[in-house]
Design a protein around this motif. Structure first.
Motif, PDB file in Angstrom:
ATOM      1  N   LYS A   1     -56.596 -30.004 -14.206  1.00 40.34           N
ATOM      2  CA  LYS A   1     -56.754 -30.876 -15.395  1.00 40.34           C
ATOM      3  C   LYS A   1     -56.288 -30.164 -16.657  1.00 40.34           C
ATOM      4  O   LYS A   1     -55.754 -30.777 -17.574  1.00 40.34           O
ATOM      5  CB  LYS A   1     -58.223 -31.283 -15.539  1.00 40.34           C
ATOM      6  CG  LYS A   1     -58.597 -32.348 -14.522  1.00 40.34           C
ATOM      7  CD  LYS A   1     -59.910 -33.022 -14.877  1.00 40.34           C
ATOM      8  CE  LYS A   1     -60.207 -34.120 -13.871  1.00 40.34           C
ATOM      9  NZ  LYS A   1     -61.616 -34.165 -13.487  1.00 40.34           N
ATOM     10  N   ALA A   2     -56.506 -28.840 -16.702  1.00 38.95           N
ATOM     11  CA  ALA A   2     -56.124 -28.060 -17.895  1.00 38.95           C
ATOM     12  C   ALA A   2     -54.656 -27.608 -17.820  1.00 38.95           C
ATOM     13  O   ALA A   2     -54.217 -26.777 -18.622  1.00 38.95           O
ATOM     14  CB  ALA A   2     -57.036 -26.848 -18.023  1.00 38.95           C
ATOM     15  N   HIS A   3     -53.913 -28.131 -16.832  1.00 36.77           N
ATOM     16  CA  HIS A   3     -52.500 -27.788 -16.616  1.00 36.77           C
ATOM     17  C   HIS A   3     -52.285 -26.299 -16.349  1.00 36.77           C
ATOM     18  O   HIS A   3     -51.238 -25.741 -16.665  1.00 36.77           O
ATOM     19  CB  HIS A   3     -51.633 -28.242 -17.811  1.00 36.77           C
ATOM     20  CG  HIS A   3     -51.784 -29.698 -18.087  1.00 36.77           C
ATOM     21  ND1 HIS A   3     -51.282 -30.664 -17.254  1.00 36.77           N
ATOM     22  CD2 HIS A   3     -52.439 -30.351 -19.079  1.00 36.77           C
ATOM     23  CE1 HIS A   3     -51.611 -31.849 -17.719  1.00 36.77           C
ATOM     24  NE2 HIS A   3     -52.315 -31.705 -18.830  1.00 36.77           N
ATOM     25  N   LYS A   4     -53.323 -25.646 -15.810  1.00 41.57           N
ATOM     26  CA  LYS A   4     -53.174 -24.219 -15.464  1.00 41.57           C
ATOM     27  C   LYS A   4     -52.774 -24.037 -14.008  1.00 41.57           C
ATOM     28  O   LYS A   4     -52.307 -22.967 -13.624  1.00 41.57           O
ATOM     29  CB  LYS A   4     -54.502 -23.491 -15.719  1.00 41.57           C
ATOM     30  CG  LYS A   4     -54.844 -23.387 -17.186  1.00 41.57           C
ATOM     31  CD  LYS A   4     -56.169 -22.690 -17.358  1.00 41.57           C
ATOM     32  CE  LYS A   4     -56.492 -22.484 -18.819  1.00 41.57           C
ATOM     33  NZ  LYS A   4     -57.860 -21.977 -18.987  1.00 41.57           N
ATOM     34  N   LEU A   5     -53.037 -25.051 -13.196  1.00 37.54           N
ATOM     35  CA  LEU A   5     -52.601 -24.998 -11.793  1.00 37.54           C
ATOM     36  C   LEU A   5     -51.149 -25.468 -11.759  1.00 37.54           C
ATOM     37  O   LEU A   5     -50.862 -26.654 -11.920  1.00 37.54           O
ATOM     38  CB  LEU A   5     -53.484 -25.913 -10.931  1.00 37.54           C
ATOM     39  CG  LEU A   5     -53.050 -26.084  -9.466  1.00 37.54           C
ATOM     40  CD1 LEU A   5     -53.129 -24.764  -8.703  1.00 37.54           C
ATOM     41  CD2 LEU A   5     -53.932 -27.131  -8.763  1.00 37.54           C
ATOM     42  N   THR A   6     -50.247 -24.512 -11.581  1.00 36.54           N
ATOM     43  CA  THR A   6     -48.827 -24.871 -11.700  1.00 36.54           C
ATOM     44  C   THR A   6     -48.133 -25.039 -10.356  1.00 36.54           C
ATOM     45  O   THR A   6     -47.109 -25.709 -10.267  1.00 36.54           O
ATOM     46  CB  THR A   6     -48.079 -23.811 -12.532  1.00 36.54           C
ATOM     47  OG1 THR A   6     -48.429 -22.529 -12.021  1.00 36.54           O
ATOM     48  CG2 THR A   6     -48.461 -23.908 -14.005  1.00 36.54           C
ATOM     49  N   GLU A   7     -48.660 -24.385  -9.310  1.00 28.44           N
ATOM     50  CA  GLU A   7     -48.054 -24.517  -7.978  1.00 28.44           C
ATOM     51  C   GLU A   7     -49.134 -24.342  -6.932  1.00 28.44           C
ATOM     52  O   GLU A   7     -50.116 -23.612  -7.150  1.00 28.44           O
ATOM     53  CB  GLU A   7     -47.016 -23.397  -7.726  1.00 28.44           C
ATOM     54  CG  GLU A   7     -45.711 -23.559  -8.422  1.00 28.44           C
ATOM     55  CD  GLU A   7     -44.731 -22.431  -8.058  1.00 28.44           C
ATOM     56  OE1 GLU A   7     -44.574 -22.118  -6.865  1.00 28.44           O
ATOM     57  OE2 GLU A   7     -44.127 -21.898  -9.001  1.00 28.44           O
ATOM     58  N   ALA A   8     -48.920 -24.995  -5.808  1.00 24.95           N
ATOM     59  CA  ALA A   8     -49.779 -24.765  -4.638  1.00 24.95           C
ATOM     60  C   ALA A   8     -48.853 -24.761  -3.437  1.00 24.95           C
ATOM     61  O   ALA A   8     -47.885 -25.525  -3.398  1.00 24.95           O
ATOM     62  CB  ALA A   8     -50.819 -25.867  -4.522  1.00 24.95           C
ATOM     63  N   PHE A   9     -49.115 -23.868  -2.486  1.00 23.70           N
ATOM     64  CA  PHE A   9     -48.261 -23.840  -1.295  1.00 23.70           C
ATOM     65  C   PHE A   9     -49.016 -23.273  -0.097  1.00 23.70           C
ATOM     66  O   PHE A   9     -50.022 -22.578  -0.252  1.00 23.70           O
ATOM     67  CB  PHE A   9     -46.967 -23.036  -1.541  1.00 23.70           C
ATOM     68  CG  PHE A   9     -47.174 -21.626  -2.020  1.00 23.70           C
ATOM     69  CD1 PHE A   9     -47.307 -21.348  -3.374  1.00 23.70           C
ATOM     70  CD2 PHE A   9     -47.232 -20.570  -1.117  1.00 23.70           C
ATOM     71  CE1 PHE A   9     -47.499 -20.048  -3.831  1.00 23.70           C
ATOM     72  CE2 PHE A   9     -47.415 -19.259  -1.562  1.00 23.70           C
ATOM     73  CZ  PHE A   9     -47.557 -18.999  -2.915  1.00 23.70           C
ATOM     74  N   GLY A  10     -48.527 -23.624   1.066  1.00 21.74           N
ATOM     75  CA  GLY A  10     -49.098 -23.087   2.291  1.00 21.74           C
ATOM     76  C   GLY A  10     -48.164 -22.040   2.857  1.00 21.74           C
ATOM     77  O   GLY A  10     -46.954 -22.067   2.619  1.00 21.74           O
TER      78      GLY A  10
END
Ligand code: COI
Length: 354
Positions: A289-298
């Motif tokens: 929500k705070a736009h701090k999560l920029t990428e997620a990957f497995g």
């Protein structure tokens, strides 16, 4: 050193269309098999034509699922060398899985020799197009017929090979992941860290429910608090928050992935901060929500690096990205180039099949 007996396939199979392999649909001409008996230990190592095997209906594995497996890949380089990626780590993890499942441990050098010799024989099956490889599946199971719940007098250790493309039909396109908030995959003291078929059998219900909602796989939360993110169905999961990479620690419930370990090493070498720590679903949602999560990957052997494009929890999407992130792309490129012998392997990770 194993004394492997050979029986060659008389009729070689037709090769599949290497442009359209999918994952785990085709098998090569041969397979490796070795038996373990309580009174003899490992005996009768052989490479024989790939074929169905017969089971007594009372075989222990069919009832109590005493089975473990591994997954690794072989690659053919431009100058026709055949490379495996960190097979010693798979061998060690296989031993750890077998320890937990109370099954005999294959010596590391025998595990690697079985793979080496089988891959060498069927090397014309190694695909060379981008994003393809020869997937190697070693596995062991309780073969003795017996209905009492107990360890067995007879196990089989086998290796089969399958030319593969991307694990997900999406390829390198971002996959949609649903956070599972009810069912759990593993608890400390259980078998979460072991690569055993039972872990995957127990995951299918959640995966199908997620698929019905339009997602590819689930992200598991920890089994005690239903709060901390652990791993995705067939991959470890990593999240880029504020430029730092966060992934679940290895405390018994998460699979110690070979790709996970390699990616952590690569990231640290490139100067990134990697935190192996508990990450709650609330912190993840807040960060997004705070736009701090920029990428997620497995990360995983089958999936390599798989960008996560959508994350949903309790039917609400809290993260969305249409394209692969910079860090995910950089990791994918670096890792696959090391695996395929395109760039220098500074870590001594590759093993040449001879
Ligand atoms: C792998 O990445 O090799 C795995 O074992 C995942 C698998 C269950 C497809």
């Amino acid at each position: 050193m194993l004394d492997i007996k050979y029986e060659y396939a008389v009729n070689k199979k037709e090769k599949p269309d290497m442009n359209n392999l999918g994952f785990g649909k085709y098998y090569t001409d041969h397979m490796f098999m070795m038996d373990w008996y309580r009174d003899k230990g490992f005996v009768d190592a052989k490479i024989i034509p790939y074929a169905p095997i017969s089971f007594d209906p009372a075989a222990l594995v069919l009832h109590y699922a005493q089975e473990t497996f591994e997954g690794l890949k072989a690659y053919k380089t431009k100058d026709n060398r055949i490379l495996l990626f960190r097979p010693d780590m798979n061998a060690k993890r296989f031993q750890n899985s077998n320890k937990r499942l109370y099954m005999p441990e294959v010596p590391i050098e025998d595990f690697i020799q079985a793979i080496n010799d089988l891959v060498k024989l069927d090397s014309d099956w190694i695909p060379t197009l981008p994003n393809t490889s020869l997937y190697i599946r070693p596995f062991m199971f309780a073969y003795q017929p017996k209905l009492g719940v107990h360890d067995a007098d007879h196990y089989k250790f086998m290796v089969i090979l399958s030319p593969v493309g991307s694990y997900y039909k999406e390829g390198l396109k971002p996959v949609k992941i649903y956070v599972e908030d009810e069912l759990v995959r593993a608890v400390k003291g259980g078998t979460g860290f072991a690569k055993c078929g039972g872990n995957y059998a127990a995951s299918i219900l959640a995966q199908i429910e997620a698929e019905k909602k339009g997602y590819s796989q689930v992200l598991w939360l920890d089994g005690v608090h239903h709060k901390y993110v652990e791993e995705v169905g067939t991959m470890n999961a990593m999240f880029v928050i504020d430029g730092k990479i966060i992934t679940a620690p290895l405390e018994g419930s998460v699979l110690p992935g070979v790709t996970r370990d390699s990616i952590i090493t690569l990231l640290k070498r490139k100067g990134y901060t990697v935190e192996e720590r508990h990450l709650s679903i609330d912190e993840l949602i807040e960060a997004s929500k705070a736009h701090k999560l920029t990428e997620a990957f497995g990360t995983g052997t089958a999936a390599v690096i798989s960008p996560i494009g959508t994350l949903a929890y309790k039917d609400e999407v809290f993260f969305h990205s249409d394209s692969i992130g910079n860090i995910s792309q950089m990791l994918y490129d670096t890792l696959t180039q090391i695996q395929n012998g395109i760039i220098e392997d500074k870590f001594n990770w590759t093993y040449e099949v001879k």
